[in-house]
Design a protein around this motif. Structure first.
Motif, PDB file in Angstrom:
ATOM      1  N   GLU A 114       0.863  -1.156  -0.002  1.00 49.44           N
ATOM      2  CA  GLU A 114       0.059   0.070  -0.026  1.00 49.44           C
ATOM      3  C   GLU A 114       0.875   1.178  -0.015  1.00 49.44           C
ATOM      4  O   GLU A 114       1.885   1.421   0.743  1.00 49.44           O
ATOM      5  CB  GLU A 114      -0.945  -0.062   1.260  1.00 49.44           C
ATOM      6  CG  GLU A 114      -1.821  -1.139   1.500  1.00 49.44           C
ATOM      7  CD  GLU A 114      -2.375  -0.777   2.835  1.00 49.44           C
ATOM      8  OE1 GLU A 114      -3.616  -0.472   2.907  1.00 49.44           O
ATOM      9  OE2 GLU A 114      -1.867  -1.271   3.831  1.00 49.44           O
ATOM     10  N   TRP A 115       0.633   2.258  -0.860  1.00 49.47           N
ATOM     11  CA  TRP A 115       1.117   3.471  -0.812  1.00 49.47           C
ATOM     12  C   TRP A 115       0.266   4.616  -0.791  1.00 49.47           C
ATOM     13  O   TRP A 115      -1.016   4.810  -1.499  1.00 49.47           O
ATOM     14  CB  TRP A 115       2.119   3.443  -2.147  1.00 49.47           C
ATOM     15  CG  TRP A 115       2.986   2.608  -2.133  1.00 49.47           C
ATOM     16  CD1 TRP A 115       2.934   1.346  -2.670  1.00 49.47           C
ATOM     17  CD2 TRP A 115       4.443   2.659  -1.382  1.00 49.47           C
ATOM     18  NE1 TRP A 115       4.267   0.390  -2.329  1.00 49.47           N
ATOM     19  CE2 TRP A 115       5.033   1.571  -1.375  1.00 49.47           C
ATOM     20  CE3 TRP A 115       5.217   3.692  -0.820  1.00 49.47           C
ATOM     21  CZ2 TRP A 115       6.115   1.043  -1.172  1.00 49.47           C
ATOM     22  CZ3 TRP A 115       6.266   3.656   0.042  1.00 49.47           C
ATOM     23  CH2 TRP A 115       6.753   2.045  -0.395  1.00 49.47           C
ATOM     24  N   ALA A 116       0.168   5.354   0.402  1.00 48.55           N
ATOM     25  CA  ALA A 116      -0.545   6.403   0.661  1.00 48.55           C
ATOM     26  C   ALA A 116       0.044   7.821   0.324  1.00 48.55           C
ATOM     27  O   ALA A 116       1.392   7.797   0.395  1.00 48.55           O
ATOM     28  CB  ALA A 116      -0.969   6.443   2.145  1.00 48.55           C
ATOM     29  N   ILE A 117      -0.613   8.761   0.321  1.00 51.52           N
ATOM     30  CA  ILE A 117      -0.099   9.957  -0.111  1.00 51.52           C
ATOM     31  C   ILE A 117       0.346  10.717   1.208  1.00 51.52           C
ATOM     32  O   ILE A 117      -0.581  10.969   2.142  1.00 51.52           O
ATOM     33  CB  ILE A 117      -0.912  11.014  -0.970  1.00 51.52           C
ATOM     34  CG1 ILE A 117      -1.380  10.245  -2.098  1.00 51.52           C
ATOM     35  CG2 ILE A 117      -0.451  12.386  -1.202  1.00 51.52           C
ATOM     36  CD1 ILE A 117      -1.896  10.899  -3.437  1.00 51.52           C
ATOM     37  N   THR A 118       1.318  11.253   1.247  1.00 52.44           N
ATOM     38  CA  THR A 118       1.953  11.891   2.610  1.00 52.44           C
ATOM     39  C   THR A 118       1.561  13.542   2.736  1.00 52.44           C
ATOM     40  O   THR A 118       2.029  14.394   2.641  1.00 52.44           O
ATOM     41  CB  THR A 118       3.333  12.055   2.680  1.00 52.44           C
ATOM     42  OG1 THR A 118       3.898  12.586   1.636  1.00 52.44           O
ATOM     43  CG2 THR A 118       3.941  10.786   2.922  1.00 52.44           C
ATOM     44  N   ILE A 119       0.056  13.624   2.732  1.00 52.38           N
ATOM     45  CA  ILE A 119      -0.665  14.655   3.495  1.00 52.38           C
ATOM     46  C   ILE A 119      -1.011  14.706   4.886  1.00 52.38           C
ATOM     47  O   ILE A 119      -1.148  13.629   5.489  1.00 52.38           O
ATOM     48  CB  ILE A 119      -1.914  15.079   2.354  1.00 52.38           C
ATOM     49  CG1 ILE A 119      -2.698  13.817   2.128  1.00 52.38           C
ATOM     50  CG2 ILE A 119      -1.147  15.288   0.987  1.00 52.38           C
ATOM     51  CD1 ILE A 119      -3.983  14.139   1.465  1.00 52.38           C
ATOM     52  N   ARG A 120      -1.706  15.743   5.290  1.00 57.18           N
ATOM     53  CA  ARG A 120      -1.876  15.744   6.769  1.00 57.18           C
ATOM     54  C   ARG A 120      -0.879  15.239   7.733  1.00 57.18           C
ATOM     55  O   ARG A 120      -0.917  14.386   8.373  1.00 57.18           O
ATOM     56  CB  ARG A 120      -3.457  14.989   7.232  1.00 57.18           C
ATOM     57  CG  ARG A 120      -4.434  15.247   6.220  1.00 57.18           C
ATOM     58  CD  ARG A 120      -4.897  16.831   6.050  1.00 57.18           C
ATOM     59  NE  ARG A 120      -5.138  16.862   4.704  1.00 57.18           N
ATOM     60  CZ  ARG A 120      -6.476  16.653   4.237  1.00 57.18           C
ATOM     61  NH1 ARG A 120      -7.433  15.887   4.729  1.00 57.18           N
ATOM     62  NH2 ARG A 120      -6.653  16.768   2.851  1.00 57.18           N
ATOM     63  N   CYS A 121       0.166  16.168   7.369  1.00 59.00           N
ATOM     64  CA  CYS A 121       1.722  15.331   8.184  1.00 59.00           C
ATOM     65  C   CYS A 121       2.406  16.592   8.598  1.00 59.00           C
ATOM     66  O   CYS A 121       2.183  17.732   8.354  1.00 59.00           O
ATOM     67  CB  CYS A 121       2.321  14.663   7.119  1.00 59.00           C
ATOM     68  SG  CYS A 121       2.896  15.413   5.722  1.00 59.00           S
TER      69      CYS A 121
END
Ligand SMILES: C=C(O[C@H]1C=CC=C(C(=O)O)[C@@H]1O)C(=O)O
Length: 392
Positions: free
Chosen positions: A332-339
């Motif tokens: 799984e690859w999630a987008i690094t936002i809300r970080c």
């Protein structure tokens, strides 16, 4: 009785890597094999992953899993590693997770980088590019840097994040000796389970409201917002165009749904396909899609150029990817936002917003302020700039 994933998070130590999704929870300790790549182009990432798996297999690793962080920009370096020890737990349901004590982060200063005025101006300039170039959409981001009195405890922060975003992609990965990137992303770029791939792009957003009636009104206004539906469609079109050649079948819903995070409503589409080449890993599929117009814009090259010219800061791993890939290629690859980037003497919170014809500079500024609240609230950081009336 304590649910298993609570145990995993309880064991998180400084320097560990953590990733939780609706289907798994991973805690990686140490790095048996690691690679800081020269760039983040798809071929470089594929070569690096193969080399890591080959070395691990030669050394008799029974079930190696790569965890990693991939930057926004293909020219920057990615960090891929196979943890020395990997603890894994089945579907991490954090629905009942106790929120724990609110964090307090005493600060010396909080500085917007760039300043709100610069951000509004960047949006204004992007709006002129729509008339004079091929650009259809560009995602413009900004950050807040807080100088802090004492380091933020990543474990305590993650506990807050999983309790408020139990269905999200919650993560903490080391980025240096004493630095890490911690976040609660709502956006899945790609999951591969055998032949099956799932993508869940988000784009088109509105801040939530504490009054339930107003909150619902906002969700309904997003559902029918012509500007946001257009902004969303550009992302889905780009992902479909990239996935179609890789898939035997691809199911594309007719329109988006509205989903909620703690602070935002988003337009969301779930795409499901069957990979034509089952040997293509989750990392290779992710690299083929990244960066989508949800974080960059459309067309890709024009948007990338506009970001470099207008944004005024380096994104690094923000709006990149975080995730895992096992030796079968699943992952799984999630987008690094809300970080947020955590360092001993500062934290830096990021957010971006999609700009399309019809966007307003103040509206996008307020949207980024509302998105930053997920991390600011979780850290107990109080900050308001000229984007205040977002976050009721
Ligand atoms: C770039 C961000 O959000 C993206 C993801 C969801 C919705 C977005 C939007 O509505 O603009 C952005 O495309 C961010 O949260 O920093």
């Amino acid at each position: 009785m304590e649910h298993a994933p609570h145990g995993l998070l309880e064991g998180l130590k400084p320097g560990d890597a953590f990733f939780s999704s609706p289907v798994t929870t991973l805690l990686g300790r140490g790095a048996a094999h690691e690679c800081q790549t020269a760039d983040a182009r798809p071929q470089t990432l594929d070569d690096a992953a193969r080399a890591l798996f080959d070395t691990a297999k030669q050394q008799g690793h029974p079930d190696p899993i790569i965890m990693g962080l991939i930057p926004f920009d293909h020219a920057d370096s990615a960090r891929l590693f196979i943890p020395e020890e990997l603890l894994r737990e089945a579907p991490g349901t954090f629905e009942q997770y106790p929120p724990g004590v609110p964090l307090e982060t005493p600060t010396r200063t909080i500085t917007p980088e760039p300043a709100p005025g610069h951000y509004r101006q960047a949006v204004e300039r992007a709006l002129t590019l729509f008339d004079t170039t091929a650009l259809d959409k560009v995602v413009l981001a900004r950050s807040l840097r807080a100088r802090i009195e004492a380091p933020v405890d990543a474990q305590a922060l993650l506990k807050r994040l999983v309790s408020i975003n139990p269905q999200g992609y919650n993560f903490a990965l080391p980025t240096g000796e004493r630095e890490s990137l911690v976040g609660a992303s709502p956006e899945l770029l790609i999951r591969r389970e055998g032949h099956r791939v799932i993508a869940n792009p988000l784009a088109g957003s509105i801040a939530r409201h504490r009054d339930p009636a107003e909150d619902q009104r906002r969700a309904e206004s997003l559902r029918v917002s012509e500007k946001d539906l257009r902004e969303h469609a550009l992302v889905v079109e780009a992902i479909v165009a990239a996935l179609r050649p890789l898939c035997h079948t691809l199911e594309v819903p007719e329109g988006p749904e509205v989903i909620a995070t703690d602070r935002m409503w988003h337009l969301s589409t779930t795409l499901e396909g069957e990979l034509a080449d089952p040997g293509m890993t989750s990392l290779a599929v992710a690299a083929a899609l990244h960066p989508t117009p949800a974080v960059c814009g459309a067309p890709w090259q024009d948007a990338h150029q506009a970001i470099k010219a207008l944004e005024g800061f380096e994104r690094g791993y923000f709006t990149g990817l975080v995730g895992w890939c096992d030796a079968t290629g699943d992952g799984e690859w999630a987008i690094t936002i809300r970080c947020a980037e955590l360092a001993p003497d500062h934290v830096r919170v990021f957010a971006g917003a999609g700009v399309v014809p019809g966007s307003s500079p103040q509206g996008e500024l307020e949207e980024t302020a509302a998105k930053m609240r997920t991390m600011l609230d979780a850290m107990g950081l109080d900050y308001e700039d000229d984007a205040t009336n977002t976050t009721a």
